[in-house]
Design an enzyme around this catalytic site. Structure first.
Site, PDB file in Angstrom:
ATOM      1  N   GLY A  27       4.372   7.700   2.571  1.00  0.00           N
ATOM      2  CA  GLY A  27       5.314   6.768   1.960  1.00  0.00           C
ATOM      3  C   GLY A  27       4.686   5.419   1.674  1.00  0.00           C
ATOM      4  N   LYS A  50       7.004   0.338   6.829  1.00  0.00           N
ATOM      5  CA  LYS A  50       6.584   1.621   6.244  1.00  0.00           C
ATOM      6  C   LYS A  50       7.816   2.503   6.085  1.00  0.00           C
ATOM      7  CE  LYS A  50       2.980   5.060   7.220  1.00  0.00           C
ATOM      8  NZ  LYS A  50       1.791   5.245   8.056  1.00  0.00           N
ATOM      9  N   GLY A 103       0.838  -1.200   0.000  1.00  0.00           N
ATOM     10  CA  GLY A 103       0.000   0.000   0.000  1.00  0.00           C
ATOM     11  C   GLY A 103       0.867   1.242   0.000  1.00  0.00           C
ATOM     12  N   ASP A 130      -6.821  11.273  13.545  1.00  0.00           N
ATOM     13  CA  ASP A 130      -6.986  10.925  12.132  1.00  0.00           C
ATOM     14  C   ASP A 130      -7.622   9.550  12.014  1.00  0.00           C
ATOM     15  OD1 ASP A 130      -6.866  11.287   9.401  1.00  0.00           O
ATOM     16  OD2 ASP A 130      -4.829  10.500   9.217  1.00  0.00           O
ATOM     17  N   VAL A 176       4.283   1.220   1.920  1.00  0.00           N
ATOM     18  CA  VAL A 176       4.343   0.155   2.927  1.00  0.00           C
ATOM     19  C   VAL A 176       4.697  -1.144   2.210  1.00  0.00           C
ATOM     20  CG1 VAL A 176       3.044  -1.105   4.691  1.00  0.00           C
ATOM     21  CG2 VAL A 176       2.601   1.330   4.330  1.00  0.00           C
ATOM     22  N   GLY A 201       0.667   5.365   1.316  1.00  0.00           N
ATOM     23  CA  GLY A 201      -0.053   6.432   1.994  1.00  0.00           C
ATOM     24  C   GLY A 201       0.617   7.748   1.679  1.00  0.00           C
TER      25      GLY A 201
HETATM   26  N1  LIG Z   1       0.490  -3.154   9.285  1.00  0.00           N
HETATM   27  C1  LIG Z   1       0.063  -3.286   8.032  1.00  0.00           C
HETATM   28  N2  LIG Z   1      -0.205  -4.513   7.527  1.00  0.00           N
HETATM   29  C2  LIG Z   1      -0.640  -4.659   6.267  1.00  0.00           C
HETATM   30  N3  LIG Z   1      -0.863  -3.639   5.420  1.00  0.00           N
HETATM   31  C3  LIG Z   1      -0.625  -2.398   5.864  1.00  0.00           C
HETATM   32  C4  LIG Z   1      -0.143  -2.152   7.181  1.00  0.00           C
HETATM   33  N4  LIG Z   1       0.005  -0.821   7.341  1.00  0.00           N
HETATM   34  C5  LIG Z   1      -0.373  -0.268   6.194  1.00  0.00           C
HETATM   35  N5  LIG Z   1      -0.755  -1.191   5.292  1.00  0.00           N
HETATM   36  C6  LIG Z   1      -1.235  -0.970   3.922  1.00  0.00           C
HETATM   37  O1  LIG Z   1      -0.596   0.166   3.401  1.00  0.00           O
HETATM   38  C7  LIG Z   1      -1.557   1.148   3.057  1.00  0.00           C
HETATM   39  C8  LIG Z   1      -0.971   2.512   3.316  1.00  0.00           C
HETATM   40  O2  LIG Z   1      -0.859   2.693   4.707  1.00  0.00           O
HETATM   41  P1  LIG Z   1      -0.414   4.070   5.330  1.00  0.00           P
HETATM   42  O3  LIG Z   1      -0.585   3.955   6.796  1.00  0.00           O
HETATM   43  O4  LIG Z   1       0.923   4.427   4.824  1.00  0.00           O
HETATM   44  O5  LIG Z   1      -1.345   5.122   4.676  1.00  0.00           O
HETATM   45  P2  LIG Z   1      -2.861   5.468   4.853  1.00  0.00           P
HETATM   46  O6  LIG Z   1      -3.275   5.324   6.268  1.00  0.00           O
HETATM   47  O7  LIG Z   1      -3.643   4.671   3.847  1.00  0.00           O
HETATM   48  O8  LIG Z   1      -2.850   6.979   4.417  1.00  0.00           O
HETATM   49  P3  LIG Z   1      -2.110   8.179   5.161  1.00  0.00           P
HETATM   50  O9  LIG Z   1      -0.656   8.063   4.886  1.00  0.00           O
HETATM   51  O10 LIG Z   1      -2.720   9.361   4.512  1.00  0.00           O
HETATM   52  O11 LIG Z   1      -2.432   8.059   6.612  1.00  0.00           O
HETATM   53  C9  LIG Z   1      -2.779   0.825   3.896  1.00  0.00           C
HETATM   54  O12 LIG Z   1      -3.940   1.290   3.283  1.00  0.00           O
HETATM   55  C10 LIG Z   1      -2.728  -0.682   3.948  1.00  0.00           C
HETATM   56  O13 LIG Z   1      -3.311  -1.222   2.783  1.00  0.00           O
END
Ligand SMILES: Nc1ncnc2c1ncn2[C@@H]1O[C@H](COP(=O)(O)OP(=O)(O)OP(=O)(O)O)[C@@H](O)[C@H]1O
Length: 487
Positions: free
Chosen positions: A178, A194, A173, A302, A180, A175
């Site tokens: 950055g 991440k 994913g 958030d 993940v 965000g």
């Molecule tokens: N611990 C995890 N296990 C599995 N997938 C994850 C995990 N953390 C994040 N992801 C995946 O990565 C994606 C991006 O996560 P991230 O926390 O970077 O951004 P976000 O919450 O979607 O957006 P933002 O950065 O705006 O908060 C998530 O939507 C999820 O699909």
């Protein structure tokens, strides 16, 4: 290294925590000293025992051996008493029905698996001063408890190896801060890694510090587990437990069939009613933990459905604490702060004045509950006029039985009990009240949801983060793009 025979220096007086100028600055104030506090060097006691460290021996001890012996004995007894007391305190609490232990042993075979649900989290709750890697330990006056595990410190090289040099194949994913990656750590654990993009405003650095600080102190089965982090030169990475089913956003708002077909694998089946209720309850417990069982309270700031992650059993954990605020409580109210967060989830008073309270999270929670009920996103400009904003469209319908049934996510195909639907709708309606003081506490939400989501037991301490057993069911897929979650 200090010479063991060098004269003792007086132990440094603990530096008083700098008083932030305002509540707004609480989190910012915590950012200044980015230093890892090592364990304090063992303090040598030179005040008693009679012998001076330098100079000639004290003649008293040559002429009064009996007195010296007596003093020595008294000291010996005192030390024994102190040792006994310390050992007793360090012993794990007895497992009983009323109290759960969320320490690291709970996941071990034979360890008590008593509930860490809302009513018993106080032991699990509160902050613990992590021995290592705890950046701000003790600076904010958290209630400190011994913590049995801390976040591990990784080198950049270790995380490169874990992710096959950050191969695109392992991106799960992306965000705002950055990408993940899924990775396998040296001990075989599958993790979500991440890699933060550090921008010029240093927002990434700030979020990194807050996230490490908070998650390494908080221990709840409803929060995503921080396995470790890397602060190697300019690299900033966070290592989380891997949540096999990605974010709630990606599971709830799955792409339309045509788009999904073009993208490759078929979309997963929609979440059923019972699973949605379980997720709602897990999230409520997570926020309850932050608001009611942490001291001082933590405001997530958030909370939205991309920050709700689902494990292989569709149990939910809340993630993304980079914007969290510490220091407000429900009695004295609010923190005035910059408005950050995600459009569609912001409580009206916070969006318009920057006044942030735990009730701002309650509002965001209400929006997520509405998403679970309706399958709609919070803001959708593709919809007809009057339906763009989920809350304003849903509110008048939530108290009208007939309209309520019509607003339910069609993907549920009517498979829910009307009685349960009415109750969940009533909770959602309370949470998204315009006036913050009319919104319920998260504890009330938890208590109201428990009988509805009755088949969803509280997560026991044995399923707290960092359990290797959870990770073993997940394997790194060799194919690119297998389970990329859209973000
Ligand atoms: N611990 C995890 N296990 C599995 N997938 C994850 C995990 N953390 C994040 N992801 C995946 O990565 C994606 C991006 O996560 P991230 O926390 O970077 O951004 P976000 O919450 O979607 O957006 P933002 O950065 O705006 O908060 C998530 O939507 C999820 O699909």
């Amino acid at each position: 290294m200090k010479d063991a025979f060098s004269p003792p220096s007086p132990p440094p007086a603990p530096a008083p925590a700098p008083a932030p100028d305002s509540a707004e600055d609480l989190a910012d104030a915590r950012l200044a000293p980015w230093t890892f506090s090592p364990w304090p060097a063992p303090r040598r006691d030179h005040a008693s025992g009679g012998g001076s460290g330098s100079g000639r021996p004290n003649p008293l001890f040559t002429i009064l051996p009996v007195s010296a012996l007596a003093i020595g004995l008294v000291l010996l007894v005192a030390v024994a008493v102190i040792l006994l007391a310390v050992t007793r305190r360090a012993r794990p609490p007895k497992a009983d029905g009323a109290s759960g232990s969320c320490n690291g042993d709970s996941g071990k075979p034979g360890a008590p698996t008593s509930s860490c649900g809302s009513h018993v989290t106080s032991r699990c709750g509160g902050y613990a001063a992590a021995g290592t890697g705890c950046i701000y330990a003790g600076r904010l006056g958290f209630s400190a408890q011994p913590r049995s595990r801390g976040a591990q410190v990784f080198t950049y090289r270790e995380l490169e190896r874990a992710t096959d040099w950050f191969s695109e194949c392992n991106v799960v994913g992306r965000g705002a801060s950055g990408a993940v990656f899924r990775g396998r750590l040296a001990d075989g654990t599958t993790a979500a890694i991440k890699r933060l993009r550090l921008d010029q405003r240093r927002q990434g650095e700030r979020e990194f510090r807050i996230e490490v600080d908070l998650l390494s102190r908080m221990d709840s089965p409803y929060l995503v587990g921080l396995l470790g982090y890397c602060a190697d030169q300019s690299h900033r990475l966070l290592v989380f437990e891997y949540m096999a089913n990605g974010s709630l956003k990606s599971r709830l708002h799955h792409p339309a069939p045509a788009a999904a077909a073009a993208a490759g694998p078929p979309p997963p089946p929609p979440l059923d009613w019972q699973t949605r209720l379980g997720i709602a309850l897990d999230c409520a417990r997570a926020l309850e933990f932050l608001h009611e069982h942490s001291s001082p309270a933590v405001i997530h700031r958030d909370f939205n459905c991309s920050n709700v992650l689902l494990d292989h059993n569709y149990r939910a954990r809340v993630s993304d604490f980079g914007m969290a605020k510490v220091g407000s409580n429900r009695t004295d109210g609010q923190v005035v702060t910059r408005v950050l967060g995600t459009t569609g989830y912001l409580a009206p008073e916070y969006a318009s004045t920057g006044k942030l309270t735990t009730k701002s999270d309650v509002y965001s929670y209400g929006v997520v509950l509405l998403e679970l009920l309706t399958g709609r996103v919070p803001v959708d400009t593709q919809r007809p006029p009057g339906e763009h904003v989920l809350v304003s469209w849903a509110l008048p319908r939530l108290t009208n039985r007939q309209k309520l049934v019509q607003m339910v996510d069609p993907a549920l195909k009517g498979q829910f009990a009307l009685k349960d639907l009415i109750q969940v709708a009533a909770i959602a309606a309370m949470c998204v009240q315009t006036k913050a003081e009319y919104r319920p506490l998260m504890t009330d939400v938890v208590q109201s949801l428990i009988p509805i989501a009755k088949t969803t037991p509280a997560m026991s301490c044995s399923s707290t983060p960092l359990r290797p057993a959870l990770q073993h069911v997940i394997f790194m897929g060799p194919q690119c793009g297998d389970d990329k979650a859209s973000s």
